[in-house]
Design a protein around this motif. Structure first.
Motif, PDB file in Angstrom:
ATOM      1  N   SER A  82       0.793  -1.366   0.166  1.00  0.00           N
ATOM      2  CA  SER A  82       0.131  -0.055   0.060  1.00  0.00           C
ATOM      3  C   SER A  82       0.695   1.244   0.201  1.00  0.00           C
ATOM      4  O   SER A  82       2.043   1.192   0.469  1.00  0.00           O
ATOM      5  N   TYR A  83       0.250   2.347  -0.423  1.00  0.00           N
ATOM      6  CA  TYR A  83       1.209   3.591  -0.587  1.00  0.00           C
ATOM      7  C   TYR A  83       0.229   4.766  -0.866  1.00  0.00           C
ATOM      8  O   TYR A  83      -1.041   4.515  -1.409  1.00  0.00           O
ATOM      9  N   TYR A  84       0.779   5.973  -0.431  1.00  0.00           N
ATOM     10  CA  TYR A  84       0.023   7.253  -0.762  1.00  0.00           C
ATOM     11  C   TYR A  84      -0.247   7.537  -2.175  1.00  0.00           C
ATOM     12  O   TYR A  84       0.939   7.245  -2.855  1.00  0.00           O
ATOM     13  N   THR A  85      -1.136   8.082  -2.643  1.00  0.00           N
ATOM     14  CA  THR A  85      -1.252   9.085  -3.834  1.00  0.00           C
ATOM     15  C   THR A  85      -1.891  10.381  -3.809  1.00  0.00           C
ATOM     16  O   THR A  85      -2.742  10.429  -2.766  1.00  0.00           O
ATOM     17  N   VAL A  86      -1.443  11.245  -4.460  1.00  0.00           N
ATOM     18  CA  VAL A  86      -2.224  12.600  -4.470  1.00  0.00           C
ATOM     19  C   VAL A  86      -2.077  12.951  -5.842  1.00  0.00           C
ATOM     20  O   VAL A  86      -1.267  14.153  -6.190  1.00  0.00           O
ATOM     21  N   PRO A  87      -2.897  12.783  -6.632  1.00  0.00           N
ATOM     22  CA  PRO A  87      -2.630  13.105  -7.808  1.00  0.00           C
ATOM     23  C   PRO A  87      -2.907  14.776  -8.204  1.00  0.00           C
ATOM     24  O   PRO A  87      -3.787  15.393  -7.503  1.00  0.00           O
ATOM     25  N   TYR A  88      -2.357  15.211  -9.399  1.00  0.00           N
ATOM     26  CA  TYR A  88      -2.811  16.427  -9.735  1.00  0.00           C
ATOM     27  C   TYR A  88      -2.771  16.865 -11.156  1.00  0.00           C
ATOM     28  O   TYR A  88      -1.807  16.332 -12.105  1.00  0.00           O
ATOM     29  N   GLY A  89      -4.095  16.992 -11.840  1.00  0.00           N
ATOM     30  CA  GLY A  89      -4.163  17.139 -13.185  1.00  0.00           C
ATOM     31  C   GLY A  89      -3.823  15.573 -13.771  1.00  0.00           C
ATOM     32  O   GLY A  89      -4.082  14.668 -13.407  1.00  0.00           O
ATOM     33  N   PRO A  90      -2.757  15.865 -14.782  1.00  0.00           N
ATOM     34  CA  PRO A  90      -2.439  14.693 -15.579  1.00  0.00           C
ATOM     35  C   PRO A  90      -1.236  13.909 -14.777  1.00  0.00           C
ATOM     36  O   PRO A  90      -0.771  12.834 -15.167  1.00  0.00           O
ATOM     37  N   TYR A  91      -0.911  14.464 -13.538  1.00  0.00           N
ATOM     38  CA  TYR A  91       0.386  13.799 -12.943  1.00  0.00           C
ATOM     39  C   TYR A  91      -0.230  12.960 -11.728  1.00  0.00           C
ATOM     40  O   TYR A  91      -0.883  13.224 -10.918  1.00  0.00           O
ATOM     41  N   TYR A  92       0.357  11.595 -11.877  1.00  0.00           N
ATOM     42  CA  TYR A  92      -0.184  10.531 -10.882  1.00  0.00           C
ATOM     43  C   TYR A  92       1.000  10.737  -9.770  1.00  0.00           C
ATOM     44  O   TYR A  92       2.185   9.931 -10.055  1.00  0.00           O
ATOM     45  N   ILE A  93       0.912  11.303  -8.860  1.00  0.00           N
ATOM     46  CA  ILE A  93       1.971  11.508  -7.566  1.00  0.00           C
ATOM     47  C   ILE A  93       1.737  10.570  -6.740  1.00  0.00           C
ATOM     48  O   ILE A  93       0.733  10.406  -5.917  1.00  0.00           O
ATOM     49  N   TRP A  94       2.859   9.516  -6.502  1.00  0.00           N
ATOM     50  CA  TRP A  94       2.412   8.487  -5.517  1.00  0.00           C
ATOM     51  C   TRP A  94       3.956   8.093  -4.796  1.00  0.00           C
ATOM     52  O   TRP A  94       5.110   8.765  -5.163  1.00  0.00           O
ATOM     53  N   GLY A  95       3.909   7.012  -4.059  1.00  0.00           N
ATOM     54  CA  GLY A  95       5.205   6.493  -3.466  1.00  0.00           C
ATOM     55  C   GLY A  95       5.731   7.262  -2.786  1.00  0.00           C
ATOM     56  O   GLY A  95       5.128   8.094  -1.595  1.00  0.00           O
ATOM     57  N   ALA A  96       7.015   7.410  -2.648  1.00  0.00           N
ATOM     58  CA  ALA A  96       7.914   8.230  -1.703  1.00  0.00           C
ATOM     59  C   ALA A  96       7.460   9.705  -1.654  1.00  0.00           C
ATOM     60  O   ALA A  96       7.405  10.290  -0.661  1.00  0.00           O
ATOM     61  N   THR A  97       7.111  10.241  -2.997  1.00  0.00           N
ATOM     62  CA  THR A  97       7.184  11.680  -3.075  1.00  0.00           C
ATOM     63  C   THR A  97       5.706  12.015  -2.350  1.00  0.00           C
ATOM     64  O   THR A  97       5.662  13.031  -1.482  1.00  0.00           O
ATOM     65  N   ALA A  98       4.848  11.258  -2.583  1.00  0.00           N
ATOM     66  CA  ALA A  98       3.340  11.426  -1.689  1.00  0.00           C
ATOM     67  C   ALA A  98       3.456  11.122  -0.451  1.00  0.00           C
ATOM     68  O   ALA A  98       2.859  12.007   0.393  1.00  0.00           O
ATOM     69  N   ARG A  99       4.425  10.298  -0.219  1.00  0.00           N
ATOM     70  CA  ARG A  99       4.517   9.919   1.263  1.00  0.00           C
ATOM     71  C   ARG A  99       5.179  11.093   2.168  1.00  0.00           C
ATOM     72  O   ARG A  99       4.587  11.636   3.156  1.00  0.00           O
ATOM     73  N   ILE A 100       6.131  11.726   1.385  1.00  0.00           N
ATOM     74  CA  ILE A 100       6.914  12.816   2.127  1.00  0.00           C
ATOM     75  C   ILE A 100       5.724  14.071   2.165  1.00  0.00           C
ATOM     76  O   ILE A 100       5.641  14.938   3.201  1.00  0.00           O
ATOM     77  N   LEU A 101       4.897  14.396   1.045  1.00  0.00           N
ATOM     78  CA  LEU A 101       4.242  15.524   1.141  1.00  0.00           C
ATOM     79  C   LEU A 101       2.998  15.173   1.953  1.00  0.00           C
ATOM     80  O   LEU A 101       2.392  16.073   2.635  1.00  0.00           O
ATOM     81  N   ARG A 102       2.536  13.817   2.383  1.00  0.00           N
ATOM     82  CA  ARG A 102       1.449  13.589   3.184  1.00  0.00           C
ATOM     83  C   ARG A 102       1.988  13.963   4.761  1.00  0.00           C
ATOM     84  O   ARG A 102       1.128  14.482   5.399  1.00  0.00           O
ATOM     85  N   GLY A 103       3.336  13.733   4.967  1.00  0.00           N
ATOM     86  CA  GLY A 103       3.796  13.961   6.324  1.00  0.00           C
ATOM     87  C   GLY A 103       3.798  15.701   6.390  1.00  0.00           C
ATOM     88  O   GLY A 103       3.550  16.019   7.384  1.00  0.00           O
ATOM     89  N   LEU A 104       3.979  16.355   5.448  1.00  0.00           N
ATOM     90  CA  LEU A 104       4.052  17.757   5.468  1.00  0.00           C
ATOM     91  C   LEU A 104       2.572  18.263   5.607  1.00  0.00           C
ATOM     92  O   LEU A 104       2.272  19.150   6.312  1.00  0.00           O
ATOM     93  N   ALA A 105       1.566  17.631   5.025  1.00  0.00           N
ATOM     94  CA  ALA A 105       0.242  17.994   5.093  1.00  0.00           C
ATOM     95  C   ALA A 105      -0.156  17.756   6.558  1.00  0.00           C
ATOM     96  O   ALA A 105      -0.945  18.504   7.027  1.00  0.00           O
ATOM     97  N   ASP A 106       0.265  16.645   7.174  1.00  0.00           N
ATOM     98  CA  ASP A 106      -0.203  16.471   8.526  1.00  0.00           C
ATOM     99  C   ASP A 106       0.424  17.601   9.362  1.00  0.00           C
ATOM    100  O   ASP A 106      -0.434  17.820  10.545  1.00  0.00           O
ATOM    101  N   ARG A 107       1.573  18.131   9.058  1.00  0.00           N
ATOM    102  CA  ARG A 107       1.974  19.062  10.025  1.00  0.00           C
ATOM    103  C   ARG A 107       1.422  20.295   9.952  1.00  0.00           C
ATOM    104  O   ARG A 107       1.315  21.198  10.567  1.00  0.00           O
ATOM    105  N   MET A 108       1.107  20.685   8.659  1.00  0.00           N
ATOM    106  CA  MET A 108       0.472  21.973   8.328  1.00  0.00           C
ATOM    107  C   MET A 108      -1.150  22.064   9.142  1.00  0.00           C
ATOM    108  O   MET A 108      -1.390  23.167   9.216  1.00  0.00           O
ATOM    109  N   VAL A 109      -1.761  21.116   9.161  1.00  0.00           N
ATOM    110  CA  VAL A 109      -3.176  20.992   9.775  1.00  0.00           C
ATOM    111  C   VAL A 109      -2.992  20.796  11.424  1.00  0.00           C
ATOM    112  O   VAL A 109      -4.078  20.646  12.091  1.00  0.00           O
ATOM    113  N   ALA A 110      -1.711  20.270  11.733  1.00  0.00           N
ATOM    114  CA  ALA A 110      -1.711  20.110  13.027  1.00  0.00           C
ATOM    115  C   ALA A 110      -1.740  21.178  14.117  1.00  0.00           C
ATOM    116  O   ALA A 110      -1.610  22.198  13.654  1.00  0.00           O
TER     117      ALA A 110
END
Length: 199
Positions: free
Chosen positions: A171-199
């Motif tokens: 299993s892995y995170y995804t965060v698509p944007y337009g035509p770009y399928y953003i997943w894996g390590a990049t999406a996981r790092i960005l999810r960690g940032l998102a969690d800190r931004m709403v903390a």
């Protein structure tokens, strides 16, 4: 008083965050204790477009041996000549997308992320000052594009998907944007940032 659009990002960097890995959504997967991780740095560089912070991302060349065609931050492994992972991220960003290190103001670091390829990646968060015209290195980078910080600042935009990998369901995170399928390590790092931004 002028408000800096990156203030929420800087505030997020001051909050505690845990290290992550390509395996942390897969609790049954056991990592070998004897594994050797190689240090690497990636640059989460933010440019301003019409007053809106945008993060610089790349689409990797389809000719690459590892992770062809995937969406990634500019960056790579720390070489002997690099003082640290921040220096590695800046050097790689210059090589991959033509970003002059003199334009980069480092704001802070995110927690490390361990990849399936045995890298311990440190994301270096930075502001890019002045005009930046990407010059992708054709052997490594197929495209350079930007995504608004607001897209990644909302954890609800992320979803968990899975696929077979080495005979197991991973299993892995995804965060698509337009035509770009953003997943894996990049999406996981960005999810960690998102969690800190709403903390």
């Amino acid at each position: 008083m002028t408000i800096d659009p990156l203030d929420p990002l800087v505030a997020a960097l001051s909050r505690d965050g845990a290290a992550s890995s390509d395996f942390d959504l897969n609790p049954d997967f056991k990592l070998p204790q004897s594994r050797k991780l190689r240090p690497a740095g990636v640059l989460a560089g933010f440019v301003m477009q019409d007053g809106v912070p945008q993060v610089i991302l790349t689409k990797r060349s389809s000719a690459l041996k590892h992770h062809p065609g995937q969406i990634a931050f500019p960056g790579g492994k720390q070489d002997e000549g690099d003082a640290d992972v921040t220096a590695a991220a800046l050097r790689e960003a210059q090589e991959e997308v033509g970003l002059d290190p003199a334009q980069v103001e480092v704001l802070g670091l995110l927690p490390t992320h361990e990849t399936v390829t045995s890298f311990l990646v440190t994301p270096v968060v930075a502001r890019v000052r002045g005009d930046f015209t990407p010059r992708p290195e054709p052997g490594e980078v197929a495209e350079v594009f930007t995504v608004p910080l607001t897209h990644f600042a909302d954890p609800a935009r992320f979803s968990v998907q899975s696929r077979r990998w080495r005979g197991l369901r991973r299993s892995y995170y995804t965060v698509p944007y337009g035509p770009y399928y953003i997943w894996g390590a990049t999406a996981r790092i960005l999810r960690g940032l998102a969690d800190r931004m709403v903390a």
